[in-house]
Design a protein around this motif. Structure first.
Motif, PDB file in Angstrom:
ATOM      1  N   ILE A 206      -6.776  -6.289   2.002  1.00 42.31           N
ATOM      2  CA  ILE A 206      -6.180  -5.624   3.166  1.00 42.31           C
ATOM      3  C   ILE A 206      -7.243  -5.393   4.235  1.00 42.31           C
ATOM      4  N   VAL A 207      -8.375  -4.862   3.813  1.00 46.06           N
ATOM      5  CA  VAL A 207      -9.443  -4.553   4.763  1.00 46.06           C
ATOM      6  C   VAL A 207      -9.933  -5.827   5.434  1.00 46.06           C
TER       7      VAL A 207
ATOM      8  N   THR B  66      -5.487   2.845  -0.683  1.00 47.33           N
ATOM      9  CA  THR B  66      -4.842   1.682  -0.058  1.00 47.33           C
ATOM     10  C   THR B  66      -5.807   0.641   0.481  1.00 47.33           C
ATOM     11  N   GLY B  67      -7.084   0.930   0.537  1.00 48.34           N
ATOM     12  CA  GLY B  67      -8.045   0.036   1.181  1.00 48.34           C
ATOM     13  C   GLY B  67      -8.562  -1.051   0.277  1.00 48.34           C
ATOM     14  N   TRP B  68      -7.656  -1.863  -0.236  1.00 45.63           N
ATOM     15  CA  TRP B  68      -8.069  -2.971  -1.090  1.00 45.63           C
ATOM     16  C   TRP B  68      -8.788  -4.015  -0.259  1.00 45.63           C
ATOM     17  N   ASP B  69      -9.653  -4.767  -0.902  1.00 50.49           N
ATOM     18  CA  ASP B  69     -10.469  -5.757  -0.188  1.00 50.49           C
ATOM     19  C   ASP B  69      -9.625  -6.715   0.643  1.00 50.49           C
TER      20      ASP B  69
ATOM     21  N   PRO C  93       0.796  -1.230   0.000  1.00 49.88           N
ATOM     22  CA  PRO C  93       0.000   0.000   0.000  1.00 49.88           C
ATOM     23  C   PRO C  93       0.830   1.282   0.000  1.00 49.88           C
TER      24      PRO C  93
ATOM     25  N   ARG D 270      -7.756   5.901   2.195  1.00 50.10           N
ATOM     26  CA  ARG D 270      -8.440   4.605   2.188  1.00 50.10           C
ATOM     27  C   ARG D 270      -8.792   4.175   0.771  1.00 50.10           C
ATOM     28  N   SER D 271      -9.181   5.127  -0.074  1.00 53.78           N
ATOM     29  CA  SER D 271      -9.519   4.768  -1.455  1.00 53.78           C
ATOM     30  C   SER D 271      -8.286   4.310  -2.223  1.00 53.78           C
TER      31      SER D 271
END
Length: 64
Positions: A56-57, A51-54, A5, A48-49
């Protein structure tokens, strides 16, 4: 790199903060970098948009 990320954050810094510009001094580069990073710090939804890949989340939900 595409799975890290922070690489995506650096891409954002390069694209949004440093647009094919020539700086007169290193101090000007440092100031632009600080401004760009503060901008990201103040916009968590943007971070978040980026780095917030599924994957990772979903992994963060299970981390303790």
């Amino acid at each position: 790199p595409e799975l890290n990320p922070v690489e995506q954050i650096w891409d954002e810094v390069r694209e949004k903060g440093f647009r094919n510009e020539l700086f007169n001094t290193l101090k000007h580069v440092e100031l632009r970098l600080c401004d760009t990073l503060v901008s990201l710090e103040n916009d968590p939804l943007r971070v978040r948009s980026i780095t917030g890949w599924d994957w990772i989340v979903s992994n963060m939900l299970y981390a303790t």
